[in-house]
Design an enzyme around this catalytic site. Structure first.
Site, PDB file in Angstrom:
ATOM      1  N   ALA A 283       0.835  -1.202   0.000  1.00  0.00           N
ATOM      2  CA  ALA A 283       0.000   0.000   0.000  1.00  0.00           C
ATOM      3  C   ALA A 283       0.872   1.255   0.000  1.00  0.00           C
ATOM      4  O   ALA A 283       1.835   1.347  -0.751  1.00  0.00           O
ATOM      5  CB  ALA A 283      -0.964  -0.029   1.169  1.00  0.00           C
ATOM      6  N   CYS A 284       0.569   2.215   0.871  1.00  0.00           N
ATOM      7  CA  CYS A 284       1.274   3.500   0.863  1.00  0.00           C
ATOM      8  C   CYS A 284       2.735   3.385   1.281  1.00  0.00           C
ATOM      9  O   CYS A 284       3.515   4.322   1.076  1.00  0.00           O
ATOM     10  CB  CYS A 284       0.558   4.495   1.769  1.00  0.00           C
ATOM     11  SG  CYS A 284      -1.069   4.985   1.160  1.00  0.00           S
ATOM     12  N   SER A 285       3.121   2.277   1.880  1.00  0.00           N
ATOM     13  CA  SER A 285       4.513   2.090   2.297  1.00  0.00           C
ATOM     14  C   SER A 285       5.341   1.346   1.252  1.00  0.00           C
ATOM     15  O   SER A 285       6.503   0.998   1.520  1.00  0.00           O
ATOM     16  CB  SER A 285       4.558   1.325   3.627  1.00  0.00           C
ATOM     17  OG  SER A 285       3.952   2.066   4.662  1.00  0.00           O
TER      18      SER A 285
END
Length: 373
Positions: free
Chosen positions: A155-157
């Site tokens: 995801a966002c990481s």
């Protein structure tokens, strides 16, 4: 053990931008039409009417003022409320791969590298255009790189997880030059009819070239340490996938698009990330005062403000924690890389900084770097 460094970064920005004013106008027109269509149900009290969005609400909730997107017309059309991206035949490069290639070429040019110098390609993004063949292999082929390639999704990481993976390849001797790319078409999984989140995302592509220090160009960034952390949470989710494609409610149902429990995410992620950064600083023998700059995940201005203050011990200035969220919106894994790409050129040799991302999973990654001569 070999030392891994960041030799260069690259950025590709879509040509179209949508302001908050434009987005609010389209959303409110859609909401009015929806209320007319369901007037009987609203009158009977069986459904709630859709309330208007506003520029003031968006900026107070997020700090976002505009966003770049692959397709503007479909998003601001009240009868569509989604990007219209033409499907390409299989003998043409895919949209996501094309974006990544453009960002990658920017990074390669900045580092003085040719595609054949690359040993591995990692495509790290929150959503892949397809399951297989891997997007990274298509990008590898389009660039003309050798070695190997694979996709990863955190995801966002995804970008910070990708940087650590690339750095581990360098440290172990498995590769000397790794290209990590983050093509993000976030508008494709955003529900533009959800007032609480219709403004969150934008589209972009970034690239990071991670290399062995002995071959890196002058002025590179030495990677002092990387740290990753995950804790399961269902508060940010996107349930779309081939196993639920045939669900009765259909592919376009809200449950198959981006959803989050915003207040819970804020309460739980801020301390998790701040504590992880503090732990990582201690492991490296550093303190918050040693950091010249923090390039944080660009999801929410209020979250970044609070995390930075906990790490630095004071309210961060724009110079200490720069923002690209206002013009790019949340670009998932690419956000912290955009901030680093645009706001790192003025640091002097010996100055240190932090690239940090966090998001669904929950997931978080920190990459401490030091500018070299």
């Amino acid at each position: 053990m070999k030392t891994a460094v960041i030799s260069a970064t690259g950025l590709w920005t879509p040509p179209h931008s949508i302001s908050n004013e434009e987005l609010v106008k389209s959303y409110n027109a859609w909401a009015d039409s929806w209320n007319v269509a369901y007037a009987a149900e609203i009158g009977a009290g069986t459904v709630d009417p859709k309330t208007h969005s506003s520029v003031e609400f968006i900026e107070k909730a997020s700090g976002i003022k505009s966003r770049f997107v692959i397709d503007k017309e479909g998003i601001i059309d009240p009868e569509t409320m989604a990007p219209r991206i033409d499907e390409r035949p299989n003998d043409q490069i895919s949209v996501m791969a094309e974006m990544a290639v453009l960002a990658a070429r920017d990074a390669l040019e900045r580092a003085g590298r040719k595609p054949e110098d690359i040993d591995a390609v990692i495509c790290a993004a929150s959503n892949m255009q397809r399951a297989y063949p891997a997007m990274a292999v298509e990008i590898q082929n389009a660039l003309g790189c050798g070695g190997f390639a694979f996709d990863m999704n955190v995801a966002c990481s995804s970008a910070t997880f990708g940087i650590q993976t690339a750095a581990d390849f360098i440290r172990s001797g498995s590769a000397r030059s790794v290209l990590m790319v983050n093509p993000e078409i976030c508008s494709g999984h955003l529900n533009f009819t959800d007032r609480d989140s219709h403004f969150i995302f934008g589209d972009v592509a970034t690239a990071v070239l991670v290399e062995e220090e002995s071959i890196a160009p002058a002025g590179h960034w030495k990677i002092l340490g990387t740290k990753l952390k995950t804790e399961f949470s269902n508060n940010i989710r996107n349930n779309f996938g081939f196993l639920n494609r045939a669900a009765p409610e259909g592919i376009g149902a809200p449950d198959k698009l981006f959803m989050q429990e915003g207040r819970k995410v804020f309460r739980e992620v801020v301390p998790m990330v701040a504590n992880m950064i503090a732990e990582h600083l201690g492991e490296l023998g550093l303190q918050g005062s040693d950091l010249r700059r923090m390039w944080l995940h660009q999801a929410n201005a209020n979250m970044n403000r609070l995390i930075a203050s906990k790490v630095l011990g004071h309210e961060a200035t724009e110079d200490e924690s720069p923002t690209v969220l206002d013009t790019y919106a949340n670009t998932s894994s690419a956000g912290s890389i955009i901030a680093f790409h645009k706001h790192s050129g003025d640091l002097k040799p010996g100055e240190k900084g932090l690239i940090c991302s966090f998001g669904a999973g929950y997931s978080a990654g920190s990459v401490f770097v030091e500018k070299t001569a």
